[in-house]
Structures are given as C-alpha cells and as structure tokens.
Design a protein around this motif. Sequence first.
Motif, PDB file in Angstrom:
ATOM      1  N   LEU A   9       0.876   7.039 -14.048  1.00 34.41           N
ATOM      2  CA  LEU A   9      -0.141   6.433 -12.757  1.00 34.41           C
ATOM      3  C   LEU A   9      -0.718   5.158 -14.265  1.00 34.41           C
ATOM      4  CD1 LEU A   9      -1.913   7.981 -11.069  1.00 34.41           C
ATOM      5  CD2 LEU A   9      -3.769   8.633 -13.808  1.00 34.41           C
ATOM      6  N   VAL A  10      -0.012   4.514 -15.370  1.00 37.15           N
ATOM      7  CA  VAL A  10      -0.680   4.113 -15.708  1.00 37.15           C
ATOM      8  C   VAL A  10       0.296   2.614 -14.656  1.00 37.15           C
ATOM      9  CG1 VAL A  10      -0.008   1.999 -18.050  1.00 37.15           C
ATOM     10  CG2 VAL A  10      -1.079   4.616 -18.447  1.00 37.15           C
ATOM     11  N   GLU A  11       1.916   2.318 -14.553  1.00 36.02           N
ATOM     12  CA  GLU A  11       2.382   2.272 -13.636  1.00 36.02           C
ATOM     13  C   GLU A  11       1.244   1.708 -12.546  1.00 36.02           C
ATOM     14  OE1 GLU A  11       5.546   0.090 -14.104  1.00 36.02           O
ATOM     15  OE2 GLU A  11       4.508   0.871 -15.563  1.00 36.02           O
ATOM     16  N   TRP A  12       0.508   2.775 -11.809  1.00 35.25           N
ATOM     17  CA  TRP A  12       0.084   2.678 -10.691  1.00 35.25           C
ATOM     18  C   TRP A  12      -0.969   1.358 -11.017  1.00 35.25           C
ATOM     19  CZ3 TRP A  12      -5.013   4.222  -9.949  1.00 35.25           C
ATOM     20  CH2 TRP A  12      -5.250   4.503  -8.833  1.00 35.25           C
ATOM     21  N   GLU A  13      -1.638   2.111 -11.831  1.00 37.08           N
ATOM     22  CA  GLU A  13      -2.850   0.397 -12.370  1.00 37.08           C
ATOM     23  C   GLU A  13      -2.432  -0.588 -12.394  1.00 37.08           C
ATOM     24  OE1 GLU A  13      -6.465   2.761 -14.946  1.00 37.08           O
ATOM     25  OE2 GLU A  13      -5.988   1.227 -15.729  1.00 37.08           O
ATOM     26  N   ASN A  14      -1.206  -0.412 -13.189  1.00 35.33           N
ATOM     27  CA  ASN A  14      -0.977  -1.941 -13.624  1.00 35.33           C
ATOM     28  C   ASN A  14      -0.523  -3.179 -11.696  1.00 35.33           C
ATOM     29  OD1 ASN A  14      -0.969  -1.510 -16.180  1.00 35.33           O
ATOM     30  ND2 ASN A  14       1.201  -1.173 -16.308  1.00 35.33           N
ATOM     31  N   SER A  15      -0.123  -1.755 -11.279  1.00 36.18           N
ATOM     32  CA  SER A  15       0.383  -2.621  -9.530  1.00 36.18           C
ATOM     33  C   SER A  15      -0.741  -2.797  -8.760  1.00 36.18           C
ATOM     34  CB  SER A  15       1.522  -1.302  -8.916  1.00 36.18           C
ATOM     35  OG  SER A  15       2.593  -1.275  -9.677  1.00 36.18           O
ATOM     36  N   MET A  16      -1.882  -1.921  -9.143  1.00 33.87           N
ATOM     37  CA  MET A  16      -3.168  -2.170  -8.177  1.00 33.87           C
ATOM     38  C   MET A  16      -3.977  -3.432  -8.974  1.00 33.87           C
ATOM     39  SD  MET A  16      -4.418  -0.134  -5.671  1.00 33.87           S
ATOM     40  CE  MET A  16      -5.758   0.789  -6.139  1.00 33.87           C
ATOM     41  N   ILE A  17      -3.726  -2.696 -10.411  1.00 34.68           N
ATOM     42  CA  ILE A  17      -4.332  -4.104 -10.480  1.00 34.68           C
ATOM     43  C   ILE A  17      -3.544  -6.111 -10.432  1.00 34.68           C
ATOM     44  CG2 ILE A  17      -4.551  -5.959 -13.162  1.00 34.68           C
ATOM     45  CD1 ILE A  17      -5.224  -3.089 -14.153  1.00 34.68           C
ATOM     46  N   GLU A  18      -1.998  -6.113 -10.406  1.00 37.36           N
ATOM     47  CA  GLU A  18      -1.118  -6.967  -9.857  1.00 37.36           C
ATOM     48  C   GLU A  18      -1.997  -7.400  -7.980  1.00 37.36           C
ATOM     49  OE1 GLU A  18       2.963  -6.201 -10.394  1.00 37.36           O
ATOM     50  OE2 GLU A  18       2.260  -5.912 -12.469  1.00 37.36           O
ATOM     51  N   THR A  19      -1.967  -6.547  -7.493  1.00 46.41           N
ATOM     52  CA  THR A  19      -1.854  -6.423  -5.626  1.00 46.41           C
ATOM     53  C   THR A  19      -3.526  -6.984  -5.714  1.00 46.41           C
ATOM     54  OG1 THR A  19      -1.199  -3.927  -5.537  1.00 46.41           O
ATOM     55  CG2 THR A  19      -2.839  -5.628  -3.710  1.00 46.41           C
ATOM     56  N   PHE A  20      -4.374  -6.762  -6.879  1.00 47.02           N
ATOM     57  CA  PHE A  20      -5.897  -7.216  -6.779  1.00 47.02           C
ATOM     58  C   PHE A  20      -5.468  -8.365  -7.191  1.00 47.02           C
ATOM     59  CE2 PHE A  20      -7.629  -3.292  -5.811  1.00 47.02           C
ATOM     60  CZ  PHE A  20      -8.470  -4.101  -4.887  1.00 47.02           C
TER      61      PHE A  20
ATOM     62  N   VAL B  31       0.855  -1.378  -0.193  1.00 49.00           N
ATOM     63  CA  VAL B  31      -0.344  -0.180  -0.137  1.00 49.00           C
ATOM     64  C   VAL B  31       0.938   1.412  -0.245  1.00 49.00           C
ATOM     65  CG1 VAL B  31      -1.740   1.381   1.338  1.00 49.00           C
ATOM     66  CG2 VAL B  31      -2.284  -1.160   1.339  1.00 49.00           C
ATOM     67  N   ARG B  32       1.749   1.165   0.400  1.00 49.49           N
ATOM     68  CA  ARG B  32       3.206   2.572   0.598  1.00 49.49           C
ATOM     69  C   ARG B  32       3.744   2.971  -0.060  1.00 49.49           C
ATOM     70  NH1 ARG B  32       5.559   0.370   4.952  1.00 49.49           N
ATOM     71  NH2 ARG B  32       4.166  -0.379   6.226  1.00 49.49           N
ATOM     72  N   ALA B  33       3.827   1.545  -0.756  1.00 51.05           N
ATOM     73  CA  ALA B  33       4.856   1.818  -2.596  1.00 51.05           C
ATOM     74  C   ALA B  33       4.071   2.510  -3.630  1.00 51.05           C
ATOM     75  CB  ALA B  33       5.299   0.129  -2.962  1.00 51.05           C
ATOM     76  N   LEU B  34       2.076   2.081  -3.408  1.00 50.29           N
ATOM     77  CA  LEU B  34       1.443   2.301  -4.436  1.00 50.29           C
ATOM     78  C   LEU B  34       0.918   3.692  -3.783  1.00 50.29           C
ATOM     79  CD1 LEU B  34      -1.148  -0.699  -3.807  1.00 50.29           C
ATOM     80  CD2 LEU B  34      -0.135   0.314  -6.152  1.00 50.29           C
ATOM     81  N   TYR B  35       0.857   4.520  -3.650  1.00 49.56           N
ATOM     82  CA  TYR B  35       0.902   6.041  -2.681  1.00 49.56           C
ATOM     83  C   TYR B  35       1.664   6.515  -3.168  1.00 49.56           C
ATOM     84  CZ  TYR B  35      -3.136   5.968   0.609  1.00 49.56           C
ATOM     85  OH  TYR B  35      -4.071   5.622   1.443  1.00 49.56           O
ATOM     86  N   ALA B  36       3.600   5.820  -3.540  1.00 46.59           N
ATOM     87  CA  ALA B  36       4.388   6.839  -3.605  1.00 46.59           C
ATOM     88  C   ALA B  36       4.376   6.614  -5.075  1.00 46.59           C
ATOM     89  CB  ALA B  36       6.114   5.962  -3.067  1.00 46.59           C
ATOM     90  N   MET B  37       3.489   6.128  -6.233  1.00 47.44           N
ATOM     91  CA  MET B  37       3.515   5.822  -6.604  1.00 47.44           C
ATOM     92  C   MET B  37       2.662   6.661  -7.915  1.00 47.44           C
ATOM     93  SD  MET B  37       3.559   1.920  -7.802  1.00 47.44           S
ATOM     94  CE  MET B  37       3.894   2.078  -9.452  1.00 47.44           C
TER      95      MET B  37
END
Lengths: 159, 159
Positions: free
Chosen positions: B8-19, A117-123
């Motif tokens: 932001l795309v990177e962030w979205e990718n990471s979110m998707i990976e997280t889920f 979660v922390r990493a995600l905020y940083a992005m």
Amino acid sequence: MATPTEKLVEWENSMIETFASGGDTLGFPRSVSMIYGLLFCSRDPLSMEDVMQRLSISKGSASQGLRQLTTVGAVKKQIQLGERKTLYVAERSLRRLVQRLIDSNISLRLERGADNVRALYAMIPAGPEYDYARGCNDSLEAWHTKASKLLPMINMILK
Amino acid sequence: MATPTEKLVEWENSMIETFASGGDTLGFPRSVSMIYGLLFCSRDPLSMEDVMQRLSISKGSASQGLRQLTTVGAVKKQIQLGERKTLYVAERSLRRLVQRLIDSNISLRLERGADNVRALYAMIPAGPEYDYARGCNDSLEAWHTKASKLLPMINMILK
DNA sequence: GAAAATGTTCATTTTGTTTTGAATAATCAA
DNA sequence: TTGATTATTCAAAACAAAATGAACATTTTC
C-alpha cells in the motif's frame, strides 16, 4: 505626432507583447512566443536574420526558436526562388495549431495516463480493507475519463 | 515478499508520483503537487508535520505549499477537537477544483484579452492600406472567441 | 505568564531554464 | 576550389523558480 508607419510599428510591438504574455501563461519560452508573434503579424515571410534584428535576440535563440516552432508546425519554412535565406511564415489556423499540439503531446499523455491508472489498481492488495484505496483510484480514473472527453470537444469548437 | 501494508505504501508513492508528473505538465511546483497527491490518497486528514515527514520536504515548503493549496481551494483545513495541529484534507471533486481555477485565473485573463484586442484595433491607422493588419487582428480575435467558448464546455463535461 | 508546540516568513542556497555568442558546419555563387 | 553567406550547435553566462531552514510570530497548555 506619429506617422501611420510609426503607429503600425507600435501595433506590431503590441501584438508581439500579446503573444509573449499569452505564451508565458502557456509556459513557452519568451523568445519562442515573440518569434511566433512577429511572424503572425508580418505581411511577408521573414528570414532568421530579420527575426534576430527585429526582436534583438541572439543567433542561437533565433535558430533554436524557429526550429522548435517549425517542429511543432506552428511555423512553415518557405523556399523562395532567388533568395538564399530560408524564409518563415506563421501557421495562423488555431485549429491546425492546437490539433498538432494535441497529436504530438496530449494524446500520448492520456494514453500513458490510462496505463498508469491500470497499474495503480494492480498495486492495491486484495481485500475489503483496501476499498478506500480503490476509491481513490476510482476518483483518479474519473479525472482521466473527463480529461479524455475534453479533446473531441476542443476539436468541435475550433472548427 | 512484500506485506500488504508495504504494497500500500508503494501504491501511495505511485499516486504521489502520478500527481507530481501531472502537476509538472500543468506547470505547478513539484512540492505543491506532491502535497496534494499525498492528501488525495490519505484516508485521514494530515498535519503539516505529517506532510513534511512523509514527503521529506522542508517546513517552509510544507507551510507555503499548504497555504497555496488552501488559497485556491484544492485543500481544506480541518479543525479537530482535541488536536492542536491544523489538519488538512484534499478537495477531490475535479469539478470544484477546475471551477475555482477558472474563476481565479482564466476568467480574468479572458477579460483582459478582450480589452487587449480592442486596443489593438485602435492602434491601426485608418485606410485600406492597413487592411492586412486588421486581418491579423481578426485572426487574433477569433482565437479569443474560441477560447471563451471553451469554458462553458469544460463545465458541462465536468458535471 | 512561562514554556512548549505549532505555524509563518524570508534571505540564502539550490536547482532548473533560457539566452548568448563563438566555434563549427553546411550551402551557395563564381 | 575558394570565399562569402547562411544556419546549427553547445558550453558558458544570465536569469528565474523552487526549496531550505533559521529566526520570528502565534497559539496553546498548565
């Protein structure tokens, strides 16, 4: 007409099925659940060979299954004098079982989750135009917080 | 140097990976978790085609995944004026999500579990020589009782 | 109604998991 | 040390779950 002994075998079979289907829903391999179920309702410790024969599973399954169960602490080895084979008994305390599962898996996962979660905020780039994304992270963080609160609760209930 | 949009795309990718990885541990199919993750962090409702393209999954996966998610209430259809395609949004309230999961699966399972325990008692022949077996059933019943107590707790936490 | 766009179904393929059993290793008794 | 017993490993086989995409069905537009 079934004898009491036959009835008891039926009961044992049903117990094993119960554990098998419970294990299914928790995502455990069938053979592992069955081994645990068998030991759970066995009066005496059983050897690997007992397990193989009673459940009609292969040597490999029995060996690996017993190892997995031993590793997570769901089953205990029992050395018995004058008995060459290693014997196994089930750990039946739900509390201890669950505690071990939590310690060995879930705690770690929750820690990683917090890092994540922390990493995600940083992005997320700075600026109010990305408040939306920050809101998503807030939701995710709230999920994580709630999940963390669940663990102590589980502990309480199992006492 | 990455632009804010790329970030932001990177962030979205990471979110998707997280889920996706969270879903893995809960035993959900990968594509289903990814669809949910994508919708979870999308500002606007998405169509099936959007989902297919963004996640590079097949029509079949997208269609079925969206259906499953809709069925359990994790995703809502959204009819939009002047838009032919059906659009989808994620249900982000953990409380509502979990409540639906519990209602649709776990409650039923617990009921069946109770029946099962009763049936198991009935299978044990009478007489003190089977007290051992009755003790096993007692343990199992205790497990069931504890599991049942957990549900209301979860509800409390999620409030 | 016809054509285009959208959505679903399901047989097949792909991918991943579990089980098996023969080979191998370790342990034990004599 | 030897032979017998017990236990582990792991490559291959059996099985199970998920993803694909072409065929089919439905809806919309003109």
